[in-house]
Motif scaffolding. Structure first.
Motif, mmCIF file in Angstrom:
data_model
loop_
_atom_site.group_PDB
_atom_site.id
_atom_site.type_symbol
_atom_site.label_atom_id
_atom_site.label_comp_id
_atom_site.label_asym_id
_atom_site.label_seq_id
_atom_site.Cartn_x
_atom_site.Cartn_y
_atom_site.Cartn_z
ATOM 1 N N MET A 1 0.871 -1.173 0.000
ATOM 2 C CA MET A 1 0.000 0.000 0.000
ATOM 3 C C MET A 1 0.906 1.219 0.000
ATOM 4 S SD MET A 1 -3.117 1.194 0.098
ATOM 5 C CE MET A 1 -4.116 2.579 0.641
ATOM 6 N N THR B 1 -7.896 7.680 -2.887
ATOM 7 C CA THR B 1 -7.376 6.314 -2.853
ATOM 8 C C THR B 1 -8.158 5.445 -3.827
ATOM 9 O OG1 THR B 1 -6.889 4.420 -1.418
ATOM 10 C CG2 THR B 1 -8.903 5.646 -0.946
ATOM 11 N N ARG C 1 -8.602 2.196 -2.900
ATOM 12 C CA ARG C 1 -9.021 1.079 -2.044
ATOM 13 C C ARG C 1 -10.393 1.365 -1.455
ATOM 14 N NH1 ARG C 1 -4.678 -2.198 1.467
ATOM 15 N NH2 ARG C 1 -6.480 -3.607 1.478
ATOM 16 N N ASP D 1 -12.012 -1.276 0.158
ATOM 17 C CA ASP D 1 -12.274 -2.359 1.111
ATOM 18 C C ASP D 1 -11.931 -1.983 2.549
ATOM 19 O OD1 ASP D 1 -9.547 -2.291 0.205
ATOM 20 O OD2 ASP D 1 -9.219 -4.219 1.198
ATOM 21 N N THR E 1 -3.968 1.993 -10.987
ATOM 22 C CA THR E 1 -5.199 1.265 -10.659
ATOM 23 C C THR E 1 -5.417 0.103 -11.632
ATOM 24 O OG1 THR E 1 -6.191 3.284 -9.765
ATOM 25 C CG2 THR E 1 -7.691 1.487 -10.337
ATOM 26 N N PHE F 1 -2.046 -0.309 -5.235
ATOM 27 C CA PHE F 1 -2.916 0.432 -4.315
ATOM 28 C C PHE F 1 -2.185 1.627 -3.726
ATOM 29 C CE2 PHE F 1 -4.649 -3.923 -4.160
ATOM 30 C CZ PHE F 1 -5.953 -3.640 -4.544
#
Length: 369
Positions: free
Chosen positions: A189, A272, A274, A276, A206, A211
């Motif tokens: 990350m 971002t 992400r 999740d 992406t 990430f």
């Protein structure tokens, strides 16, 4: 390393250095041909000693050889500043770069905390100013010269971080140009500031499965697609799915935009790819970016990269790599002893016990636990 070195705290500190690998590379690059005294191995030990003590000139390093223990460690009684200068300017930086990366691998053998199974890697750069008169090759403004250290820092926890990858360029090199060089691991990350904002690269990262979390500039154009609810007690102000950019310059992918308040009360817009993680997790991840600012501050205050020993590009690169190697050696001792003591204290204890038996230095960690 010789037996005398191994018995000392200094010897314990430099023990992770793979001298066999260095010697192989030195032989391949023909670095020590016709060298009788200041071999590459001796140069590395002497310059690490200089970094540890923050010597600001080659003359200061030369004078340090009045120390008999240092003489025994290096295998000679004296060296002139001119000899040091020649070695510093002629040693291929690839040798120290390889040594740096080898120490990074040793650090990576220790367990890494993760963010949902992805290690946290922070990207930033720091400019090291130089005198334009002596460093014309590094000119980047009318009256200024400098080099830039582009860095990827791994965040293990608030007490332990380490540099994983370094790129040294002239200061005029833009940070964005190094982003693709520093982003090369899909099992991570990445965190970086708004100086790296580039919509096309955000799309490419992406699409390629990388990430990241970054910060948008204040004038960024955004279009809200969906708003997400926040849990009770969240410190995040808003959490949305958005499209970013204007008609002329926009990203094709959907991104997640969070608004958070920093320690000074300013509202920051975090971007971002992400979806999740919890909103507060994203906020906390970006907050960890402070670690790289502290890292650069530590380098500039506790090793010697403010005064350079040579004026060539080679000499500059070698000194920067030696500073990074010094830091990595401190981290390895910190991890080996499972210590939460700061690197500054580790360094101070080392200097105080430099030629004493290694157990004297290591015992201090146990006493302070």
């Amino acid at each position: 390393m010789d037996k005398n070195t191994l018995l000392s705290s200094f010897g314990k500190w430099v023990l992770p250095i793979n001298t066999e690998k260095i010697n192989e590379q030195v032989k391949f690059l023909k670095q020590d041909y016709y060298t009788k005294k200041l071999t590459t191995g001796a140069y590395i030990k002497l310059l690490l000693f200089a970094q540890l003590h923050e010597f600001n000139s080659l003359h200061a390093i030369s004078d340090a050889l009045l120390d008999e223990d240092l003489q025994i460690t290096l295998g000679f009684e004296s060296i002139s500043a001119s000899q040091l200068s020649r070695k510093n300017n002629n040693l291929d930086p690839a040798i120290l770069s390889t040594l740096f990366l080898d120490l990074v691998k040793k650090i990576q053998e220790y367990r890494h905390p993760s963010t949902r199974n992805l290690p946290l890697k922070i990207i930033d750069s720091s400019t090291l100013p130089l005198n334009l008169t002596n460093y014309k090759w590094a000119k980047f403004r009318k009256t200024k010269a400098g080099v830039k250290l582009h860095l990827r820092l791994v965040f293990m926890d608030k007490d332990t971080v380490y540099p994983e990858k370094a790129v040294i360029t002239v200061a005029k090199e833009h940070d964005r140009n190094q982003l693709e060089v520093l982003v090369d691991d899909k099992e991570a990350m990445y965190v970086f500031d708004r100086g790296y904002v580039d919509y096309e690269r955000f799309d490419r990262m992406t699409d390629d499965g990388y990430f990241f979390v970054s910060r948008l500039k204040k004038n960024a154009v955004i279009r809200e697609v969906e708003s997400f609810s926040l849990p009770e007690g969240s410190t995040v102000l808003s959490d949305k799915m958005v499209l970013i950019g204007s008609t002329q310059n926009r990203a094709e992918n959907f991104f997640r935009l969070l608004e958070v308040v920093d320690s000074k009360g300013n509202v920051l817009r975090l971007i971002t790819n992400r979806f999740d993680l919890e909103a507060d997790e994203i906020s906390e991840i970006y907050r960890s970016r402070w670690a790289i600012e502290l890292f650069f501050k530590w380098l500039k205050q506790h090793v010697e990269i403010k005064h350079f020993y040579g004026m060539s590009e080679t000499a500059i690169q070698n000194q920067i790599y030696l500073a990074l190697i010094t830091y990595c050696l401190h981290v390895l001792i910190q991890l080996e002893t499972n210590s939460k003591k700061t690197l500054l204290r580790i360094s101070r204890w080392l200097k105080a016990a430099i030629w004493k038996p290694a157990f004297v230095w290591i015992r201090r960690f146990e006493e302070e636990t």
